[in-house]
Scaffold this motif. Structure first.
Motif, PDB file in Angstrom:
ATOM      1  N   SER A  30      23.626  75.953   3.148  1.00 44.12           N
ATOM      2  CA  SER A  30      22.664  76.488   4.495  1.00 44.12           C
ATOM      3  C   SER A  30      21.461  76.050   4.437  1.00 44.12           C
ATOM      4  N   GLY A  31      20.908  75.992   3.223  1.00 47.33           N
ATOM      5  CA  GLY A  31      19.319  75.466   3.199  1.00 47.33           C
ATOM      6  C   GLY A  31      19.448  73.882   3.855  1.00 47.33           C
ATOM      7  N   ILE A  32      20.516  73.253   3.295  1.00 44.81           N
ATOM      8  CA  ILE A  32      20.710  71.682   3.891  1.00 44.81           C
ATOM      9  C   ILE A  32      20.709  71.773   5.285  1.00 44.81           C
ATOM     10  N   ALA A  33      21.349  72.797   5.889  1.00 45.33           N
ATOM     11  CA  ALA A  33      21.576  72.693   7.259  1.00 45.33           C
ATOM     12  C   ALA A  33      20.446  72.994   8.178  1.00 45.33           C
ATOM     13  N   ILE A  34      19.697  74.154   7.445  1.00 46.22           N
ATOM     14  CA  ILE A  34      18.206  74.477   8.295  1.00 46.22           C
ATOM     15  C   ILE A  34      17.384  73.348   8.171  1.00 46.22           C
ATOM     16  N   THR A  35      17.337  72.679   6.879  1.00 47.16           N
ATOM     17  CA  THR A  35      16.495  71.620   6.869  1.00 47.16           C
ATOM     18  C   THR A  35      16.538  70.346   7.638  1.00 47.16           C
ATOM     19  N   LEU A  36      17.783  70.050   7.884  1.00 45.57           N
ATOM     20  CA  LEU A  36      18.090  68.877   8.531  1.00 45.57           C
ATOM     21  C   LEU A  36      17.837  69.209  10.136  1.00 45.57           C
ATOM     22  N   ALA A  37      18.193  70.333  10.413  1.00 48.19           N
ATOM     23  CA  ALA A  37      18.256  70.822  11.706  1.00 48.19           C
ATOM     24  C   ALA A  37      16.470  70.736  12.189  1.00 48.19           C
ATOM     25  N   LEU A  38      15.704  71.190  11.480  1.00 43.40           N
ATOM     26  CA  LEU A  38      14.188  71.346  11.650  1.00 43.40           C
ATOM     27  C   LEU A  38      13.611  69.614  11.645  1.00 43.40           C
ATOM     28  N   CYS A  39      14.248  68.794  10.629  1.00 43.05           N
ATOM     29  CA  CYS A  39      13.953  67.457  10.689  1.00 43.05           C
ATOM     30  C   CYS A  39      14.370  66.933  12.372  1.00 43.05           C
ATOM     31  N   LEU A  40      15.540  66.929  12.579  1.00 40.84           N
ATOM     32  CA  LEU A  40      15.892  66.229  13.857  1.00 40.84           C
ATOM     33  C   LEU A  40      15.020  67.135  15.061  1.00 40.84           C
ATOM     34  N   VAL A  41      14.568  68.368  14.982  1.00 39.32           N
ATOM     35  CA  VAL A  41      13.887  68.908  16.006  1.00 39.32           C
ATOM     36  C   VAL A  41      12.438  68.069  16.015  1.00 39.32           C
ATOM     37  N   PHE A  42      11.769  67.733  14.907  1.00 35.76           N
ATOM     38  CA  PHE A  42      10.723  66.992  14.851  1.00 35.76           C
ATOM     39  C   PHE A  42      10.932  65.521  15.340  1.00 35.76           C
ATOM     40  N   GLY A  43      12.153  65.083  14.805  1.00 38.38           N
ATOM     41  CA  GLY A  43      12.628  63.744  15.295  1.00 38.38           C
ATOM     42  C   GLY A  43      12.736  63.633  17.087  1.00 38.38           C
ATOM     43  N   ALA A  44      13.116  64.830  17.498  1.00 37.53           N
ATOM     44  CA  ALA A  44      13.261  64.797  18.870  1.00 37.53           C
ATOM     45  C   ALA A  44      12.022  64.826  19.553  1.00 37.53           C
ATOM     46  N   ILE A  45      11.102  65.339  18.726  1.00 39.07           N
ATOM     47  CA  ILE A  45       9.733  65.476  19.473  1.00 39.07           C
ATOM     48  C   ILE A  45       9.020  63.887  19.628  1.00 39.07           C
ATOM     49  N   ASN A  46       9.295  63.316  18.440  1.00 42.54           N
ATOM     50  CA  ASN A  46       8.962  62.034  18.323  1.00 42.54           C
ATOM     51  C   ASN A  46       9.575  60.985  19.473  1.00 42.54           C
ATOM     52  N   ALA A  47      10.936  61.313  19.647  1.00 42.68           N
ATOM     53  CA  ALA A  47      11.664  60.641  20.716  1.00 42.68           C
ATOM     54  C   ALA A  47      10.854  60.864  22.212  1.00 42.68           C
ATOM     55  N   THR A  48      10.746  62.248  22.283  1.00 48.38           N
ATOM     56  CA  THR A  48      10.372  62.551  23.586  1.00 48.38           C
ATOM     57  C   THR A  48       8.905  61.931  24.037  1.00 48.38           C
ATOM     58  N   ALA A  49       8.055  61.997  22.865  1.00 45.53           N
ATOM     59  CA  ALA A  49       6.647  61.451  23.285  1.00 45.53           C
ATOM     60  C   ALA A  49       6.834  60.124  23.706  1.00 45.53           C
ATOM     61  N   ILE A  50       7.821  59.106  22.671  1.00 45.09           N
ATOM     62  CA  ILE A  50       7.672  57.923  22.712  1.00 45.09           C
ATOM     63  C   ILE A  50       8.592  57.267  23.800  1.00 45.09           C
ATOM     64  N   VAL A  51       9.894  57.782  23.883  1.00 42.91           N
ATOM     65  CA  VAL A  51      10.888  57.517  24.840  1.00 42.91           C
ATOM     66  C   VAL A  51      10.756  58.096  26.272  1.00 42.91           C
ATOM     67  N   GLY A  52      10.352  59.293  26.169  1.00 38.73           N
ATOM     68  CA  GLY A  52      10.285  60.308  27.308  1.00 38.73           C
ATOM     69  C   GLY A  52       9.174  59.944  28.220  1.00 38.73           C
ATOM     70  N   PHE A  53       8.024  60.063  27.479  1.00 38.40           N
ATOM     71  CA  PHE A  53       6.681  59.966  28.192  1.00 38.40           C
ATOM     72  C   PHE A  53       5.819  58.395  27.644  1.00 38.40           C
ATOM     73  N   GLY A  54       6.574  57.716  27.219  1.00 34.37           N
ATOM     74  CA  GLY A  54       6.158  56.493  27.007  1.00 34.37           C
ATOM     75  C   GLY A  54       4.955  56.150  25.992  1.00 34.37           C
ATOM     76  N   ALA A  55       4.677  57.035  25.193  1.00 30.06           N
ATOM     77  CA  ALA A  55       3.708  57.186  24.208  1.00 30.06           C
ATOM     78  C   ALA A  55       3.608  55.831  23.271  1.00 30.06           C
ATOM     79  N   GLU A  56       2.702  55.645  22.817  1.00 31.50           N
ATOM     80  CA  GLU A  56       2.529  54.234  21.914  1.00 31.50           C
ATOM     81  C   GLU A  56       3.295  54.773  20.473  1.00 31.50           C
ATOM     82  N   PRO A  57       4.172  53.794  20.127  1.00 28.47           N
ATOM     83  CA  PRO A  57       4.872  54.501  18.733  1.00 28.47           C
ATOM     84  C   PRO A  57       4.157  54.873  17.756  1.00 28.47           C
ATOM     85  N   ILE A  58       3.148  53.735  17.240  1.00 24.93           N
ATOM     86  CA  ILE A  58       2.218  54.085  16.146  1.00 24.93           C
ATOM     87  C   ILE A  58       1.370  55.265  16.252  1.00 24.93           C
TER      88      ILE A  58
END
Length: 239
Positions: A90-118
């Motif tokens: 269950s800890g693995i599932a929780i941890t990976l889910a939270l990592c994917l949330v922050f990965g999605a934030i990266n994707a939203t900023a870069i892909v959705g809003f066109g922010a510079e990746p770096i």
């Protein structure tokens, strides 16, 4: 011959041969002993796994600077779960889910809003490192040793760490996906020329978003393995 010798495969192969040669010269035949290879393999497990996933983001033209902090964040979250009595799976599932949330934030900023990746991933690097410090508290570490988890991540096969062999297999699988599949060709096309890829009917945004999620997922796995190996999480994890 010139093209082969200047290509990435040859450069990696030549570097590997040079490292082995220096090791044999410095330490003698014991450098290639099963014991030493096992020790080296243990240290290479997390970099190999993280690199196999993060390579998709890099090949798609996105530099993800937040990987190290994502590893540290994952390690601290998983240690916190174990410390609070949550079962390892269950800890693995929780941890990976939270990592994917922050990965999605990266994707939203870069892909959705066109922010510079770096810039975007550098901001995530700092944010995740700060969150990790908050999770670890004033002591700067969480001790969460789990004997069953430790036995799993330290299992050996033919004298070599099982997870090291799995990491090599994952790296080879990622190589095959990139070089031999339609998905891999799309990733390389997007990273090579995103405008040409878009004209060819490839969804540039979808490919880059998926690559950033894979990068976060791989970093999450790396942090979990670190916690399993060390029985703890610390502020320096992932640096």
């Amino acid at each position: 011959v010139r093209d082969f010798l200047t290509g990435p495969v040859a450069s990696i192969g030549i570097t590997f041969i040079l490292v082995v040669a220096v090791g044999l010269f410095w330490a003698g035949p014991k450098f290639l002993s099963f014991g030493n290879i096992s020790i080296i393999g243990t240290f290479l497990i997390v970099p190999l796994i993280v690199g196999a996933f993060a390579g998709f983001a890099l090949l798609s033209g996105v530099v993800d600077l937040s990987i190290g902090s994502m590893v540290g964040f994952s390690s601290s979250v998983y240690a916190l779960c174990l410390f609070n009595g949550i079962d390892p799976y269950s800890g693995i599932a929780i941890t990976l889910a939270l990592c994917l949330v922050f990965g999605a934030i990266n994707a939203t900023a870069i892909v959705g809003f066109g922010a510079e990746p770096i810039a975007a991933t550098l901001g995530m690097l700092v944010a995740l490192r700060g969150i990790t410090w908050v999770i670890l508290g004033s002591q700067g570490a969480i001790f969460a040793f789990n004997i069953d988890l430790f036995n799993v991540v330290t299992t050996s096969v033919f004298g070599l760490p099982l997870f090291f062999l799995l990491a090599i297999g994952l790296t080879l699988l990622a190589t095959i996906v990139v070089t031999r599949t339609r998905l891999g060709r799309h990733v390389q096309a997007v990273g090579g020329d995103d405008r040409a890829a878009a004209r060819a009917g490839i969804s540039v945004k979808r490919v880059r978003a998926a690559a950033l999620l894979l990068s976060a997922f791989g970093a999450g796995i790396g942090g979990i393995i670190f916690t399993g190996q060390l029985g703890s999480a610390a502020r320096a994890t992932g640096l």
